[in-house]
Write an enzyme that holds these catalytic residues in place. Sequence first.
Site, PDB file in Angstrom:
ATOM      1  N   HIS A 127      -4.046  16.091 -27.228  1.00 42.02           N
ATOM      2  CA  HIS A 127      -4.272  14.693 -26.873  1.00 42.02           C
ATOM      3  C   HIS A 127      -4.894  14.162 -28.039  1.00 42.02           C
ATOM      4  CE1 HIS A 127      -3.955  14.967 -22.339  1.00 42.02           C
ATOM      5  NE2 HIS A 127      -3.169  14.700 -22.684  1.00 42.02           N
ATOM      6  N   ASN A 177      -2.833  22.072 -18.292  1.00 43.80           N
ATOM      7  CA  ASN A 177      -3.286  21.324 -19.472  1.00 43.80           C
ATOM      8  C   ASN A 177      -3.480  22.295 -20.906  1.00 43.80           C
ATOM      9  OD1 ASN A 177      -3.309  18.745 -18.590  1.00 43.80           O
ATOM     10  ND2 ASN A 177      -5.569  18.862 -17.709  1.00 43.80           N
ATOM     11  N   HIS A 227       4.239  13.520 -27.362  1.00 47.62           N
ATOM     12  CA  HIS A 227       3.497  14.088 -26.805  1.00 47.62           C
ATOM     13  C   HIS A 227       3.572  15.729 -26.879  1.00 47.62           C
ATOM     14  CE1 HIS A 227       0.727  15.149 -23.415  1.00 47.62           C
ATOM     15  NE2 HIS A 227       1.844  15.755 -22.883  1.00 47.62           N
ATOM     16  N   LYS A 275       1.559  11.739  -9.909  1.00 50.36           N
ATOM     17  CA  LYS A 275       0.899  10.817 -10.599  1.00 50.36           C
ATOM     18  C   LYS A 275       1.655   9.882 -10.998  1.00 50.36           C
ATOM     19  CE  LYS A 275      -2.442  14.078 -12.789  1.00 50.36           C
ATOM     20  NZ  LYS A 275      -2.871  14.509 -13.940  1.00 50.36           N
ATOM     21  N   ARG A 330       0.845  -1.165  -0.217  1.00 51.78           N
ATOM     22  CA  ARG A 330       0.000   0.044  -0.085  1.00 51.78           C
ATOM     23  C   ARG A 330       0.617   1.151  -0.291  1.00 51.78           C
ATOM     24  NH1 ARG A 330      -2.698  -3.443   3.422  1.00 51.78           N
ATOM     25  NH2 ARG A 330      -4.471  -4.332   2.522  1.00 51.78           N
ATOM     26  N   LYS A 337       5.334  24.199 -11.814  1.00 49.71           N
ATOM     27  CA  LYS A 337       4.454  22.897 -11.766  1.00 49.71           C
ATOM     28  C   LYS A 337       4.445  22.638  -9.901  1.00 49.71           C
ATOM     29  CE  LYS A 337       3.340  18.185 -13.120  1.00 49.71           C
ATOM     30  NZ  LYS A 337       3.595  17.182 -13.904  1.00 49.71           N
ATOM     31  N   GLU A 390       6.773  21.445 -23.204  1.00 50.44           N
ATOM     32  CA  GLU A 390       6.174  21.695 -21.985  1.00 50.44           C
ATOM     33  C   GLU A 390       6.812  22.949 -21.447  1.00 50.44           C
ATOM     34  OE1 GLU A 390       3.357  19.949 -20.942  1.00 50.44           O
ATOM     35  OE2 GLU A 390       3.457  18.049 -22.026  1.00 50.44           O
ATOM     36  N   ARG A 410      -4.907  22.819 -11.053  1.00 47.78           N
ATOM     37  CA  ARG A 410      -3.786  21.898 -11.810  1.00 47.78           C
ATOM     38  C   ARG A 410      -4.137  22.071 -13.136  1.00 47.78           C
ATOM     39  NH1 ARG A 410      -1.040  16.727  -9.241  1.00 47.78           N
ATOM     40  NH2 ARG A 410      -0.124  16.022 -11.022  1.00 47.78           N
ATOM     41  N   HIS A 423      -3.211  21.059 -24.237  1.00 48.04           N
ATOM     42  CA  HIS A 423      -3.556  19.842 -24.357  1.00 48.04           C
ATOM     43  C   HIS A 423      -4.691  19.190 -24.750  1.00 48.04           C
ATOM     44  CE1 HIS A 423       0.076  19.746 -22.066  1.00 48.04           C
ATOM     45  NE2 HIS A 423       0.198  18.248 -21.791  1.00 48.04           N
ATOM     46  N   GLU A 427      -5.789  17.560  -8.642  1.00 45.38           N
ATOM     47  CA  GLU A 427      -6.593  17.989  -9.796  1.00 45.38           C
ATOM     48  C   GLU A 427      -7.907  18.222  -9.704  1.00 45.38           C
ATOM     49  OE1 GLU A 427      -6.219  15.632 -13.697  1.00 45.38           O
ATOM     50  OE2 GLU A 427      -4.879  17.268 -14.109  1.00 45.38           O
TER      51      GLU A 427
HETATM   52  N1  LIG Z   1       3.149  11.438 -14.301  1.00 46.14           N
HETATM   53  C1  LIG Z   1       2.942  12.544 -14.792  1.00 46.14           C
HETATM   54  O1  LIG Z   1       2.539  13.436 -14.234  1.00 46.14           O
HETATM   55  C2  LIG Z   1       3.253  12.606 -16.262  1.00 46.14           C
HETATM   56  C3  LIG Z   1       3.485  13.874 -16.757  1.00 46.14           C
HETATM   57  C4  LIG Z   1       3.975  13.978 -18.304  1.00 46.14           C
HETATM   58  C5  LIG Z   1       4.086  12.623 -18.820  1.00 46.14           C
HETATM   59  N2  LIG Z   1       3.908  11.298 -18.170  1.00 46.14           N
HETATM   60  C6  LIG Z   1       4.308  10.294 -19.032  1.00 46.14           C
HETATM   61  O2  LIG Z   1       5.636  10.121 -19.359  1.00 46.14           O
HETATM   62  C7  LIG Z   1       5.735   9.362 -20.607  1.00 46.14           C
HETATM   63  C8  LIG Z   1       6.416  10.222 -21.469  1.00 46.14           C
HETATM   64  O3  LIG Z   1       7.692  10.512 -20.949  1.00 46.14           O
HETATM   65  P1  LIG Z   1       9.120  10.443 -22.085  1.00 46.14           P
HETATM   66  O4  LIG Z   1       8.910  11.415 -23.051  1.00 46.14           O
HETATM   67  O5  LIG Z   1      10.353  10.522 -20.964  1.00 46.14           O
HETATM   68  O6  LIG Z   1       8.957   9.113 -22.671  1.00 46.14           O
HETATM   69  P2  LIG Z   1       9.466   7.523 -22.387  1.00 46.14           P
HETATM   70  O7  LIG Z   1       9.614   7.220 -21.003  1.00 46.14           O
HETATM   71  O8  LIG Z   1       8.754   6.740 -23.387  1.00 46.14           O
HETATM   72  O9  LIG Z   1      10.974   7.689 -23.192  1.00 46.14           O
HETATM   73  C9  LIG Z   1      11.276   8.050 -24.533  1.00 46.14           C
HETATM   74  C10 LIG Z   1      12.103   7.103 -24.810  1.00 46.14           C
HETATM   75  O10 LIG Z   1      13.861   7.892 -24.621  1.00 46.14           O
HETATM   76  C11 LIG Z   1      14.691   6.602 -23.956  1.00 46.14           C
HETATM   77  N3  LIG Z   1      15.463   7.399 -23.142  1.00 46.14           N
HETATM   78  C12 LIG Z   1      15.208   7.564 -21.841  1.00 46.14           C
HETATM   79  N4  LIG Z   1      16.353   8.412 -21.523  1.00 46.14           N
HETATM   80  C13 LIG Z   1      16.969   8.451 -22.573  1.00 46.14           C
HETATM   81  C14 LIG Z   1      18.241   9.128 -22.609  1.00 46.14           C
HETATM   82  N5  LIG Z   1      18.884  10.113 -21.488  1.00 46.14           N
HETATM   83  N6  LIG Z   1      18.983   9.388 -23.816  1.00 46.14           N
HETATM   84  C15 LIG Z   1      18.300   8.630 -24.909  1.00 46.14           C
HETATM   85  N7  LIG Z   1      17.238   7.958 -24.818  1.00 46.14           N
HETATM   86  C16 LIG Z   1      16.482   7.995 -23.577  1.00 46.14           C
HETATM   87  C17 LIG Z   1      13.437   5.706 -23.421  1.00 46.14           C
HETATM   88  O11 LIG Z   1      14.248   4.498 -23.553  1.00 46.14           O
HETATM   89  C18 LIG Z   1      12.462   5.704 -24.454  1.00 46.14           C
HETATM   90  O12 LIG Z   1      12.520   4.704 -25.558  1.00 46.14           O
HETATM   91  C19 LIG Z   1       4.276   9.136 -21.184  1.00 46.14           C
HETATM   92  O13 LIG Z   1       4.094   7.633 -20.720  1.00 46.14           O
HETATM   93  C20 LIG Z   1       3.423  10.001 -20.263  1.00 46.14           C
HETATM   94  O14 LIG Z   1       2.155   9.525 -20.044  1.00 46.14           O
HETATM   95  C21 LIG Z   1       3.602  11.533 -16.956  1.00 46.14           C
HETATM   96 ZN   LIG Z   2       1.865  17.169 -21.333  1.00 48.17          ZN
END
Ligand SMILES: NC(=O)c1ccc[n+]([C@@H]2O[C@H](COP(=O)([O-])OP(=O)(O)OC[C@H]3O[C@@H](n4cnc5c(N)ncnc54)[C@H](O)[C@@H]3O)[C@@H](O)[C@H]2O)c1
Ligand SMILES: [Zn+2]
Length: 351
Positions: free
Chosen positions: A243, A236, A255, A134, A112, A218, A176, A232, A239, A228
């Site tokens: 989306h 968006n 994204h 999140k 938990r 943020k 962003e 918050r 967005h 949210e």
């Molecule tokens: N929790 C939240 O509030 C929140 C907010 C925004 C986005 N997200 C999530 O984050 C994800 C998007 O994040 P992202 O853009 O980091 O994508 P990702 O985690 O999919 O990474 C993108 C690619 O980059 C590669 N990578 C990672 N680090 C690297 C580095 N240092 N050098 C080269 N390649 C590298 C990864 O292996 C992957 O193939 C989505 O799943 C989205 O839903 C969450």
């Molecule tokens: Zn975003």
Amino acid sequence: MKRIMVSAERSYPVSIGCEWREEILPLIQGRARVAFVVSTSIRRHLASFAAPGILAHIFEIPDGELGKSATTLESLWESLGREGFTRSDIVVAIGGGATTDIAGFAAATWLRGIDWIAVPTTLAGMVDASVGGKTGMNSDFGKNLIGSFHSPSAVLIDLAWLTTLSDRDFAAGLAEVVKTGFIADEEILTNLAGKKIKDVRASLELTAELIARSLQVKSNVVSEDFKESFAREILNYGHTMGHAVELHSGFELRHGEAVAIGMIFIAELSVQLGIMSSELLALHRRILTDLGLPTTYAASAWPELFRLLALDKKSRGRALRFVALSAVGKTLRLEDVNEGDLKLAYERLSS
Ligand SMILES: NC(=O)c1ccc[n+]([C@@H]2O[C@H](COP(=O)([O-])OP(=O)(O)OC[C@H]3O[C@@H](n4cnc5c(N)ncnc54)[C@H](O)[C@@H]3O)[C@@H](O)[C@H]2O)c1
Ligand SMILES: [Zn+2]
């Protein structure tokens, strides 16, 4: 190094421009076990990690969205169970936003909720995913529908990770940052004025400043409205259409790229409705274009995009809603826009 405190359901530091290997030692000291959850492409960077007196387990998961699944979650639970992780142990997530999301969710659900630390390795992860609490995963019904709010106990941002990131991914992360500039911090826009992606990458100081400013915004927003409700929602900006475009592209677009298009859309709509000045719209176009981000999308996509917007509205159980701007830092909610206005705004951005 800069440090920002976020106060959510717990208070935690975000260290920007740190050396993660050094910074993490005092944070894991005294824990019997540490689970490093790393994505495949990051694993090799852990080869030489050693923390005296601590049993470090490395759990490798698939890169990107593929790793953000129920299968991964189950395998993480199994690993934690097998190694006897207790409440006083800790998870360290190292990777992009997908990795920190699923590792954070594993930490949220094991017993938990056990502590976790985020070490984001992408710019998107640094400025967005790792802060805000999140955590979650994808399912057959859509992205991020399953999850929980579970803040990390620290976020360690080491800029050295960014050197291996492609320009495309770096720019997507900056989208962003630009968004944050428009909704709350004009200084970000001033810092980015006239800058190409290579100018930003060439300066670690500028990169750190942009990340810190973005995260400060943020952090302020999340601290005020952790789960949210309304505050918050300003995060968006761009967005709602973003989306829809991201989905329409079948996730071919990053994204951040979809959000860049979404920001142009809402800016066009706002000018059309007399809310925003055409100068501010021009600033959106200039900054995003200079960074190499897309600002246009196929004209033929409109019917499908409109369907996706309507679907989004239905699934949220409320009217179609946009975050708009009347000036830099002045956000407002836009609802009940008629289809004709939406279509006209889209025509102005599409090609
Ligand atoms: N929790 C939240 O509030 C929140 C907010 C925004 C986005 N997200 C999530 O984050 C994800 C998007 O994040 P992202 O853009 O980091 O994508 P990702 O985690 O999919 O990474 C993108 C690619 O980059 C590669 N990578 C990672 N680090 C690297 C580095 N240092 N050098 C080269 N390649 C590298 C990864 O292996 C992957 O193939 C989505 O799943 C989205 O839903 C969450
Ligand atoms: Zn975003």
